[in-house]
Design a protein around this motif. Structure first.
Motif, PDB file in Angstrom:
ATOM      1  N   ALA A 300       0.237   1.217  -1.420  1.00 47.62           N
ATOM      2  CA  ALA A 300       0.788   1.757   0.199  1.00 47.62           C
ATOM      3  C   ALA A 300       2.318   1.333   0.558  1.00 47.62           C
ATOM      4  O   ALA A 300       2.874   2.376   1.130  1.00 47.62           O
ATOM      5  N   ARG A 303       4.341   3.741  -1.484  1.00 50.85           N
ATOM      6  CA  ARG A 303       4.251   5.307  -1.141  1.00 50.85           C
ATOM      7  C   ARG A 303       4.974   5.447   0.198  1.00 50.85           C
ATOM      8  O   ARG A 303       5.847   6.381   0.480  1.00 50.85           O
ATOM      9  N   ARG A 315      -2.059   9.315  -1.405  1.00 50.65           N
ATOM     10  CA  ARG A 315      -2.924   7.899  -1.480  1.00 50.65           C
ATOM     11  C   ARG A 315      -4.294   8.361  -2.020  1.00 50.65           C
ATOM     12  O   ARG A 315      -4.887   9.226  -2.103  1.00 50.65           O
TER      13      ARG A 315
END
Length: 349
Positions: A300, A303, A315
């Motif tokens: 996360a 990203r 994701r």
């Protein structure tokens, strides 16, 4: 087997909306630089017929001929996603099972139609390979992708056809099969597998996600049941023109060339990703689709850093069977990939 709830309605396009519209897109699995000029011209020509109601006979016949099937075995749909809704609403099933990780719309459609959905979760330690014994014998509807989104795994046709049983509907989502060189392991066109339903999409290879065009290949009685669940004129005239054009010999040759080019570009991406193993990144291989799945600690945060660096990726935690450490990356040309790999190395640091 059931796991925690996932956002089954999250898709890659969410990564490039609004504040993501200026990012380099590795989140959406649509072939770049499409639709080609000749297809845009064909679509433009169809606009002169918009005053008439859509007539799908020619497109349906063209799809049937492309797969060597009678027209009674073909149903045109507003993208493969519509087909999942039709299957969920039109078929009488008691125990539907979806093989995950895979495209989440089949389960979402089944849930929306009031079905209790079972899950078969494939294991990363086995490379997300399908063990037919994991599918319950009493499942009367089984849904599996090939090649599978997001894992990029291409299951052997023999393994999938071996899932067929009397009284079972076997749904194989081949939305990305035309991106596989030679379409090896395809079941489209097969009539010897009882209960087989194959779904195809024309939106990925041809860049027609905004047009919505796909089709179902199945036994005539299944096609008839699905067709009764469709609204009148479900596929627009431009989409019908696209269907007819995209199964013509010229288009099939172009798609085959694009599949080989994408395979080479994917190999380049996988090589670059593999070099990042010291940073904890792992790639699911062999990858056979126009995207790859990677596992990386703190995905996360990675990203988010990639977005700051100008890149959008998909994701993975919204796919049942995956967790927060997974990302899906679309295959792009080498120049784009090289820029992305540099950004990824920075994001991992």
């Amino acid at each position: 087997m059931r796991t925690r709830d996932h956002d089954l309605r999250h898709h890659g396009d969410a990564e490039v909306r609004d504040d993501g519209s200026a990012l380099v897109d590795l989140a959406v699995n649509v072939r770049a630089d499409t639709p080609p000029a000749w297809l845009r011209a064909r679509l433009a020509d169809s606009l002169g017929s918009l005053a008439a109601y859509p007539d799908g006979r020619a497109a349906r016949a063209a799809v049937a001929a492309r797969h060597g099937l009678p027209v009674e075995r073909v149903l045109l749909t507003a993208g493969a996603a519509e087909a999942f809704v039709l299957l969920a609403r039109a078929l009488e099933v008691r125990r539907p099972v979806v093989v995950h990780p895979q495209f989440t719309e089949p389960e979402a459609a089944l849930r929306d139609a009031g079905h209790a959905v079972g899950r078969v979760l494939l294991d990363a330690r086995d490379g997300f390979r399908l063990d037919p014994a994991a599918v319950p014998e009493d499942a009367d509807l089984v849904v599996v992708g090939n090649p599978t989104n997001p894992t990029s795994v291409l299951h052997p046709a023999g393994v999938l056809s071996g899932l067929a049983r009397p009284g079972r509907t076997l749904v194989v989502d081949e939305a990305f099969m035309d991106a596989v060189p030679g379409e090896r392991e395809a079941l489209a066109g097969r009539t010897d597998v009882p209960g087989l339903v194959v779904l195809r999409s024309l939106t990925k290879t041809w860049g027609l996600a905004g047009l919505r065009i796909g089709y179902v290949l199945a036994a005539p009685e299944t096609v008839a049941a699905l067709e009764r669940a469709q609204p009148l004129w479900p596929v627009s005239t431009p989409a019908l023109a696209a269907a007819e054009a995209c199964v013509a010999p010229r288009a099939l040759a172009e798609a085959a060339h694009a599949a080989h080019r994408a395979a080479a570009d994917r190999a380049h991406l996988v090589t670059g990703l593999t070099a990042l193993a010291p940073a904890g990144l792992r790639v699911v291989t062999p990858a056979e689709a126009p995207f790859v799945l990677v596992r990386v600690p703190g995905a996360a945060a990675v990203r988010a850093r990639l977005r700051v660096l100008g890149y959008a990726v998909r994701r993975g935690d919204t796919f049942p069977g995956l967790g927060e450490d997974w990302l899906r990356l679309a295959v792009r040309d080498r120049a784009t990939t090289d820029g992305f790999l540099c950004a990824l190395e920075r994001a991992l640091g």
